[in-house]
Design a protein around this motif. Structure first.
Motif, PDB file in Angstrom:
ATOM      1  N   LEU A 202      -2.451  -1.151   9.866  1.00  0.00           N
ATOM      2  CA  LEU A 202      -1.469  -1.817   9.025  1.00  0.00           C
ATOM      3  C   LEU A 202      -0.655  -0.821   8.217  1.00  0.00           C
ATOM      4  CD1 LEU A 202      -3.587  -4.839   7.782  1.00  0.00           C
ATOM      5  CD2 LEU A 202      -1.782  -4.835   9.491  1.00  0.00           C
TER       6      LEU A 202
ATOM      7  N   ASP B 156       3.885 -11.280   6.448  1.00  0.00           N
ATOM      8  CA  ASP B 156       2.743 -11.301   7.369  1.00  0.00           C
ATOM      9  C   ASP B 156       1.847 -10.084   7.138  1.00  0.00           C
ATOM     10  OD1 ASP B 156       3.728 -13.629   8.468  1.00  0.00           O
ATOM     11  OD2 ASP B 156       4.640 -12.647  10.203  1.00  0.00           O
ATOM     12  N   LEU B 157       2.469  -8.921   7.017  1.00  0.00           N
ATOM     13  CA  LEU B 157       1.708  -7.697   6.767  1.00  0.00           C
ATOM     14  C   LEU B 157       0.908  -7.815   5.472  1.00  0.00           C
ATOM     15  CD1 LEU B 157       0.975  -4.703   7.206  1.00  0.00           C
ATOM     16  CD2 LEU B 157       3.148  -4.105   6.109  1.00  0.00           C
TER      17      LEU B 157
ATOM     18  N   ILE C  84      -2.153 -10.124   5.854  1.00  0.00           N
ATOM     19  CA  ILE C  84      -3.262  -9.492   6.563  1.00  0.00           C
ATOM     20  C   ILE C  84      -3.964  -8.488   5.662  1.00  0.00           C
ATOM     21  CG2 ILE C  84      -3.905  -8.066   8.540  1.00  0.00           C
ATOM     22  CD1 ILE C  84      -1.509  -9.279  10.040  1.00  0.00           C
TER      23      ILE C  84
ATOM     24  N   TRP D 266       0.993  -9.429  15.716  1.00  0.00           N
ATOM     25  CA  TRP D 266      -0.177  -9.182  14.871  1.00  0.00           C
ATOM     26  C   TRP D 266      -1.480  -9.544  15.572  1.00  0.00           C
ATOM     27  CZ3 TRP D 266       1.451  -6.551  10.859  1.00  0.00           C
ATOM     28  CH2 TRP D 266       2.736  -6.785  10.343  1.00  0.00           C
TER      29      TRP D 266
ATOM     30  N   THR E 123      -4.482  -6.856  15.003  1.00  0.00           N
ATOM     31  CA  THR E 123      -5.002  -6.677  13.651  1.00  0.00           C
ATOM     32  C   THR E 123      -5.508  -7.985  13.050  1.00  0.00           C
ATOM     33  OG1 THR E 123      -2.693  -6.783  12.909  1.00  0.00           O
ATOM     34  CG2 THR E 123      -3.683  -4.603  13.099  1.00  0.00           C
TER      35      THR E 123
END
Length: 235
Positions: free
Chosen positions: A44, A138-139, A142, A171, A174
Protein backbone atom coordinates in the motif's frame (compact mmCIF):
# COMPACT_ATOMS: atom_id res chain seq x y z
CA UNK A 1 -7.48 -46.59 17.77
CA UNK A 2 -11.21 -47.41 17.90
CA UNK A 3 -13.55 -45.60 15.52
CA UNK A 4 -16.80 -44.05 16.78
CA UNK A 5 -19.82 -46.32 16.20
CA UNK A 6 -21.17 -46.06 12.66
CA UNK A 7 -18.04 -44.35 11.31
CA UNK A 8 -16.41 -45.79 8.17
CA UNK A 9 -12.66 -45.76 7.57
CA UNK A 10 -13.17 -43.30 4.70
CA UNK A 11 -15.27 -40.91 6.79
CA UNK A 12 -12.81 -41.11 9.66
CA UNK A 13 -9.84 -40.35 7.37
CA UNK A 14 -11.74 -37.45 5.82
CA UNK A 15 -12.43 -36.04 9.29
CA UNK A 16 -8.76 -36.38 10.23
CA UNK A 17 -7.74 -34.67 6.99
CA UNK A 18 -10.13 -31.77 7.60
CA UNK A 19 -8.86 -31.38 11.17
CA UNK A 20 -5.27 -31.36 9.88
CA UNK A 21 -6.08 -28.68 7.31
CA UNK A 22 -7.81 -26.56 9.97
CA UNK A 23 -4.77 -26.84 12.23
CA UNK A 24 -2.49 -25.85 9.33
CA UNK A 25 -4.62 -22.82 8.51
CA UNK A 26 -4.69 -21.60 12.09
CA UNK A 27 -0.93 -22.18 12.39
CA UNK A 28 -0.39 -19.97 9.33
CA UNK A 29 -2.70 -17.29 10.68
CA UNK A 30 -1.00 -17.27 14.10
CA UNK A 31 2.56 -17.33 12.81
CA UNK A 32 2.32 -15.35 9.59
CA UNK A 33 -0.64 -13.06 10.16
CA UNK A 34 1.47 -10.05 11.12
CA UNK A 35 3.91 -10.80 8.31
CA UNK A 36 1.03 -10.88 5.83
CA UNK A 37 -0.28 -7.58 7.19
CA UNK A 38 3.22 -6.13 6.94
CA UNK A 39 3.42 -7.18 3.29
CA UNK A 40 0.03 -5.58 2.67
CA UNK A 41 1.19 -2.32 4.26
CA UNK A 42 4.37 -2.27 2.18
CA UNK A 43 2.37 -2.80 -0.99
CA UNK A 44 0.00 0.00 0.00
CA UNK A 45 2.87 2.38 0.74
CA UNK A 46 4.27 1.70 -2.72
CA UNK A 47 0.88 2.25 -4.31
CA UNK A 48 0.39 5.42 -2.30
CA UNK A 49 3.66 6.71 -3.71
CA UNK A 50 2.47 5.88 -7.22
CA UNK A 51 -0.78 7.75 -6.61
CA UNK A 52 1.14 10.77 -5.43
CA UNK A 53 3.47 10.85 -8.44
CA UNK A 54 0.59 10.33 -10.85
CA UNK A 55 -1.23 13.25 -9.30
CA UNK A 56 1.95 15.32 -9.32
CA UNK A 57 2.58 14.64 -13.01
CA UNK A 58 -0.99 15.32 -14.10
CA UNK A 59 -1.57 18.46 -12.07
CA UNK A 60 1.95 19.95 -12.13
CA UNK A 61 0.93 21.49 -8.87
CA UNK A 62 3.99 23.65 -8.38
CA UNK A 63 3.94 25.11 -4.88
CA UNK A 64 1.91 22.29 -3.35
CA UNK A 65 4.25 19.71 -4.81
CA UNK A 66 7.28 21.58 -3.52
CA UNK A 67 5.74 21.81 -0.05
CA UNK A 68 4.97 18.11 0.00
CA UNK A 69 8.45 17.24 -1.27
CA UNK A 70 9.99 19.39 1.45
CA UNK A 71 7.90 17.67 4.12
CA UNK A 72 8.90 14.23 2.83
CA UNK A 73 12.57 15.20 2.84
CA UNK A 74 12.21 16.09 6.52
CA UNK A 75 10.67 12.68 7.15
CA UNK A 76 13.55 10.96 5.35
CA UNK A 77 15.99 12.91 7.51
CA UNK A 78 14.27 11.67 10.66
CA UNK A 79 12.60 15.02 11.38
CA UNK A 80 8.99 13.89 11.41
CA UNK A 81 8.07 16.39 14.14
CA UNK A 82 9.12 19.22 11.84
CA UNK A 83 7.30 17.70 8.89
CA UNK A 84 3.93 17.48 10.63
CA UNK A 85 3.13 21.23 10.61
CA UNK A 86 3.81 21.32 6.87
CA UNK A 87 1.59 18.29 6.31
CA UNK A 88 -1.14 19.90 8.43
CA UNK A 89 -1.01 22.97 6.20
CA UNK A 90 -1.15 20.90 3.01
CA UNK A 91 -4.05 18.84 4.37
CA UNK A 92 -5.99 22.01 5.23
CA UNK A 93 -5.32 24.23 2.24
CA UNK A 94 -4.43 22.06 -0.77
CA UNK A 95 -6.60 20.49 -3.43
CA UNK A 96 -8.21 17.14 -2.83
CA UNK A 97 -5.30 15.03 -4.10
CA UNK A 98 -2.60 16.63 -1.98
CA UNK A 99 -4.86 17.00 1.04
CA UNK A 100 -5.59 13.28 0.94
CA UNK A 101 -1.94 12.40 0.38
CA UNK A 102 -0.84 14.57 3.32
CA UNK A 103 -3.30 12.82 5.65
CA UNK A 104 -2.14 9.41 4.44
CA UNK A 105 1.45 10.44 5.13
CA UNK A 106 0.49 11.58 8.63
CA UNK A 107 -1.21 8.25 9.26
CA UNK A 108 1.95 6.43 8.18
CA UNK A 109 4.04 8.54 10.55
CA UNK A 110 1.69 7.68 13.41
CA UNK A 111 2.03 4.00 12.57
CA UNK A 112 5.81 4.34 12.79
CA UNK A 113 5.30 5.67 16.33
CA UNK A 114 3.04 2.66 17.04
CA UNK A 115 0.06 4.98 17.52
CA UNK A 116 -2.40 2.55 15.95
CA UNK A 117 -5.52 4.41 17.09
CA UNK A 118 -4.25 7.78 15.86
CA UNK A 119 -3.14 6.32 12.53
CA UNK A 120 -6.49 4.60 11.97
CA UNK A 121 -8.31 7.86 12.72
CA UNK A 122 -6.15 9.73 10.20
CA UNK A 123 -6.78 7.11 7.51
CA UNK A 124 -10.50 7.25 8.31
CA UNK A 125 -10.49 11.00 7.63
CA UNK A 126 -9.59 10.21 4.04
CA UNK A 127 -11.74 7.11 3.65
CA UNK A 128 -14.88 8.91 4.85
CA UNK A 129 -14.42 12.15 2.90
CA UNK A 130 -16.54 12.06 -0.26
CA UNK A 131 -14.61 15.04 -1.70
CA UNK A 132 -11.44 12.99 -2.10
CA UNK A 133 -10.85 10.94 -5.28
CA UNK A 134 -12.00 7.34 -4.90
CA UNK A 135 -8.54 5.71 -5.25
CA UNK A 136 -7.30 7.69 -2.24
CA UNK A 137 -10.39 6.75 -0.24
CA UNK A 138 -9.99 3.06 -1.10
CA UNK A 139 -6.32 3.14 -0.15
CA UNK A 140 -7.12 4.86 3.13
CA UNK A 141 -9.86 2.34 3.96
CA UNK A 142 -7.49 -0.57 3.43
CA UNK A 143 -4.78 1.06 5.51
CA UNK A 144 -7.27 1.85 8.28
CA UNK A 145 -8.48 -1.74 8.29
CA UNK A 146 -4.95 -3.17 8.27
CA UNK A 147 -4.09 -0.99 11.27
CA UNK A 148 -7.22 -2.07 13.16
CA UNK A 149 -7.18 -5.73 12.09
CA UNK A 150 -6.29 -7.11 15.53
CA UNK A 151 -8.76 -4.89 17.39
CA UNK A 152 -11.97 -5.29 15.36
CA UNK A 153 -14.18 -8.30 14.74
CA UNK A 154 -13.51 -10.31 11.56
CA UNK A 155 -16.93 -9.37 10.19
CA UNK A 156 -16.01 -5.67 10.35
CA UNK A 157 -13.01 -6.34 8.11
CA UNK A 158 -15.14 -8.39 5.72
CA UNK A 159 -17.92 -5.81 5.52
CA UNK A 160 -15.50 -2.93 4.94
CA UNK A 161 -13.39 -4.50 2.23
CA UNK A 162 -15.45 -7.17 0.51
CA UNK A 163 -16.45 -4.70 -2.22
CA UNK A 164 -12.77 -4.25 -3.13
CA UNK A 165 -12.15 -7.98 -3.63
CA UNK A 166 -14.02 -8.59 -6.87
CA UNK A 167 -11.88 -10.09 -9.69
CA UNK A 168 -11.69 -6.78 -11.57
CA UNK A 169 -10.67 -4.67 -8.58
CA UNK A 170 -7.14 -3.19 -8.56
CA UNK A 171 -7.22 -3.85 -4.81
CA UNK A 172 -7.89 -7.60 -5.14
CA UNK A 173 -4.49 -8.60 -3.77
CA UNK A 174 -4.19 -6.27 -0.80
CA UNK A 175 -7.83 -6.08 0.26
CA UNK A 176 -8.31 -9.75 -0.59
CA UNK A 177 -5.55 -10.91 1.77
CA UNK A 178 -7.08 -8.98 4.65
CA UNK A 179 -10.57 -10.31 3.98
CA UNK A 180 -9.31 -13.89 3.57
CA UNK A 181 -7.40 -13.60 6.86
CA UNK A 182 -10.61 -12.31 8.49
CA UNK A 183 -12.53 -15.33 7.15
CA UNK A 184 -9.87 -17.60 8.65
CA UNK A 185 -10.06 -15.75 11.95
CA UNK A 186 -13.82 -16.27 11.93
CA UNK A 187 -13.40 -19.98 11.18
CA UNK A 188 -14.83 -19.78 7.66
CA UNK A 189 -12.25 -21.88 5.80
CA UNK A 190 -14.40 -22.32 2.70
CA UNK A 191 -14.68 -18.59 1.98
CA UNK A 192 -11.03 -18.01 2.88
CA UNK A 193 -9.92 -20.74 0.47
CA UNK A 194 -12.18 -19.46 -2.29
CA UNK A 195 -10.81 -15.94 -1.94
CA UNK A 196 -7.18 -17.08 -1.83
CA UNK A 197 -7.89 -19.02 -5.02
CA UNK A 198 -9.35 -15.89 -6.61
CA UNK A 199 -6.29 -13.87 -5.63
CA UNK A 200 -3.97 -16.56 -7.02
CA UNK A 201 -5.71 -16.28 -10.38
CA UNK A 202 -5.68 -12.48 -10.37
CA UNK A 203 -3.08 -12.16 -13.11
CA UNK A 204 -0.98 -9.03 -13.51
CA UNK A 205 -3.24 -6.86 -11.38
CA UNK A 206 -2.04 -8.76 -8.28
CA UNK A 207 1.66 -8.57 -7.27
CA UNK A 208 3.47 -11.85 -7.87
CA UNK A 209 4.49 -12.25 -4.22
CA UNK A 210 0.84 -12.04 -3.16
CA UNK A 211 -0.23 -14.51 -5.85
CA UNK A 212 2.39 -17.04 -4.76
CA UNK A 213 1.37 -16.69 -1.13
CA UNK A 214 -2.30 -17.12 -2.09
CA UNK A 215 -1.54 -20.33 -4.01
CA UNK A 216 0.11 -21.83 -0.92
CA UNK A 217 -2.63 -20.76 1.48
CA UNK A 218 -5.39 -21.89 -0.88
CA UNK A 219 -3.70 -25.29 -1.11
CA UNK A 220 -3.57 -25.61 2.68
CA UNK A 221 -7.31 -24.92 2.70
CA UNK A 222 -8.02 -27.57 0.08
CA UNK A 223 -8.42 -25.28 -2.96
CA UNK A 224 -6.38 -26.18 -6.03
CA UNK A 225 -5.41 -22.64 -7.02
CA UNK A 226 -3.13 -21.92 -9.97
CA UNK A 227 -0.92 -18.83 -10.16
CA UNK A 228 -1.61 -17.62 -13.69
CA UNK A 229 1.27 -15.15 -13.74
CA UNK A 230 3.61 -17.51 -15.60
CA UNK A 231 0.94 -18.29 -18.19
CA UNK A 232 0.27 -14.58 -18.62
CA UNK A 233 3.96 -13.79 -19.17
CA UNK A 234 4.34 -16.65 -21.61
CA UNK A 235 1.63 -15.38 -23.94
Amino acid sequence: MALPPGTTDEAFLREVDEEYRRDQAMHILRNYGRWILGAVVLALVAFGGWLYWQHYSEQKAGTQGEQYDAAMRLVEEGKAAEANPALDKIAATSGEGYAATARLAQGSLLLQKNDIKGAAAKFAEVANNAKFPQPYRDLALIRQTAAEFDSVKPQVVIDRLKGLTNPNSPWLGTAGELVAAAYLKAGNKAEAGRLYGQIAQGGEKVPESIRQRAVQLAGVLGVDAIDQSKDTKAK
